[in-house]
Enzyme design. Structure first.
Site, PDB file in Angstrom:
ATOM      1  N   LYS A 196     -12.923  18.408  -6.055  1.00 57.51           N
ATOM      2  CA  LYS A 196     -14.144  19.174  -5.773  1.00 57.51           C
ATOM      3  C   LYS A 196     -15.375  18.285  -5.886  1.00 57.51           C
ATOM      4  O   LYS A 196     -16.286  18.360  -5.050  1.00 57.51           O
ATOM      5  CB  LYS A 196     -14.241  20.365  -6.737  1.00 57.51           C
ATOM      6  CG  LYS A 196     -13.245  21.468  -6.420  1.00 57.51           C
ATOM      7  CD  LYS A 196     -13.107  22.477  -7.548  1.00 57.51           C
ATOM      8  CE  LYS A 196     -12.027  23.503  -7.236  1.00 57.51           C
ATOM      9  NZ  LYS A 196     -11.726  24.395  -8.358  1.00 57.51           N
ATOM     10  N   ASP A 207     -17.320  31.234  -6.824  1.00 57.91           N
ATOM     11  CA  ASP A 207     -15.882  31.511  -6.828  1.00 57.91           C
ATOM     12  C   ASP A 207     -15.596  32.974  -6.478  1.00 57.91           C
ATOM     13  O   ASP A 207     -14.454  33.345  -6.212  1.00 57.91           O
ATOM     14  CB  ASP A 207     -15.280  31.199  -8.209  1.00 57.91           C
ATOM     15  CG  ASP A 207     -14.365  29.984  -8.168  1.00 57.91           C
ATOM     16  OD1 ASP A 207     -13.982  29.552  -7.064  1.00 57.91           O
ATOM     17  OD2 ASP A 207     -14.022  29.469  -9.245  1.00 57.91           O
ATOM     18  N   GLN A 234     -13.353  26.310 -14.109  1.00 55.11           N
ATOM     19  CA  GLN A 234     -11.992  25.986 -13.689  1.00 55.11           C
ATOM     20  C   GLN A 234     -10.987  26.776 -14.529  1.00 55.11           C
ATOM     21  O   GLN A 234     -10.982  26.689 -15.752  1.00 55.11           O
ATOM     22  CB  GLN A 234     -11.737  24.481 -13.835  1.00 55.11           C
ATOM     23  CG  GLN A 234     -10.400  24.017 -13.301  1.00 55.11           C
ATOM     24  CD  GLN A 234     -10.246  24.212 -11.798  1.00 55.11           C
ATOM     25  OE1 GLN A 234     -11.157  23.947 -11.040  1.00 55.11           O
ATOM     26  NE2 GLN A 234      -9.084  24.684 -11.389  1.00 55.11           N
TER      27      GLN A 234
END
Length: 283
Positions: free
Chosen positions: A52, A119, A96
């Site tokens: 990422k 997200d 994460q």
């Protein structure tokens, strides 16, 4: 049978994001910013975060990774997120997953400013997705929808079987499909007869982390098969949740693993972060 090339499509999207970033920077002096929280030393999580960060650099984003030890307290993670919520340079915040067991994941996700929830896991954005309102959509299901769009796969009225009911993939995938007027069946670990559902579906979408779960006799001729699973075998090979060699000949379209849905997830993260940065202009 046609392969759905997620790698090529993701690269095209990245190039489009990079071009828009240049315009945003030139005309509004805005550089999109993404902050990632990485707790512990899970190798898979570390690898994803590294990918990422690399992708952010390629398209011209500002990015920062907050690495935290496995023993970090929930309060310290919350404080870090609140700090990033208040930072005008940060457009997107990503935690994460999975987090260590002593951390309440739902509580952590709820702390993120919904306007920076790239997200798409905050209850606010989940609610907007279910009611078909604009918001941030989880990256993997959004990537699958972009694949359907790119390959002109019409969803309206199609029977779609989603295998897996997670908050990250299965549930948001089902909501997106319903919003596109598909007829959706969601199956999961307690489903009595998985084959009965998958074998009558026009489109099968699977993401449960079980190598080779979907066999040839579970898919009808001409079906579209989207394999979200990614599993590393003992011999080091990466495989999906579909028995690819056996299933592919029956399909009209199928995604490979690797090179299918995986690259699209990161491309959609970049796209969501760009979307968040553009919202700065309106504020």
């Amino acid at each position: 049978m046609q392969l759905i090339d997620g790698k090529a499509l993701a690269q095209k999207i990245r190039q489009e994001v990079k071009a828009e970033v240049e315009v945003l920077n030139r005309e509004h002096d805005i550089v999109p910013g993404l902050a990632v929280i990485l707790v512990g030393n899970n190798p898979a999580s570390q690898a994803y975060v590294k990918m990422k960060a690399k992708a952010c650099k390629e398209v011209g984003f500002y990015s920062i990774v907050h690495e935290m030890p496995e023993t970090i307290s929930q309060e310290e993670i919350v404080a870090t997120i609140e700090m990033m919520n208040a930072n005008p340079r940060i457009d997107g915040i990503l935690v994460q997953l999975p987090l260590p067991e002593h951390i309440d994941t739902n509580r952590i996700l709820e702390v993120i400013d919904p306007a920076k929830d790239v997200d798409g896991f905050h209850p606010y954005n989940v609610g907007r997705l279910v009611t078909n309102l604009d918001g941030f959509v989880p990256c993997t299901p959004l990537g699958v929808m972009k694949m359907f769009e790119a390959y002109d796969i019409d969803l309206q009225g199609q029977d779609v079987c989603v295998v897996g009911a997670s908050n990250i993939v299965g549930k948001p995938m089902a909501a997106l499909l319903l919003n596109a007027n598909a007829t959706v069946t969601v199956t999961h670990i307690y489903t009595k007869d998985l084959k009965a559902h998958t074998s009558r579906a026009d489109i099968v979408i699977v993401g449960v982390g079980v190598p080779g779960l979907i066999k040839a006799d579970m898919v009808k001729e001409g079906a579209v098969v989207i394999d979200i699973g990614i599993n590393r075998l003992e011999d080091g090979r990466l495989v999906g949740d579909v028995d690819f060699d056996a299933v592919a000949p029956k399909c009209s379209y199928i995604t490979p693993v690797p090179g299918g849905v995986g690259p699209m997830t990161i491309a959609m993260l970049l796209s969501n972060t760009l979307k968040a940065a553009k919202q700065r202009i309106a504020r």
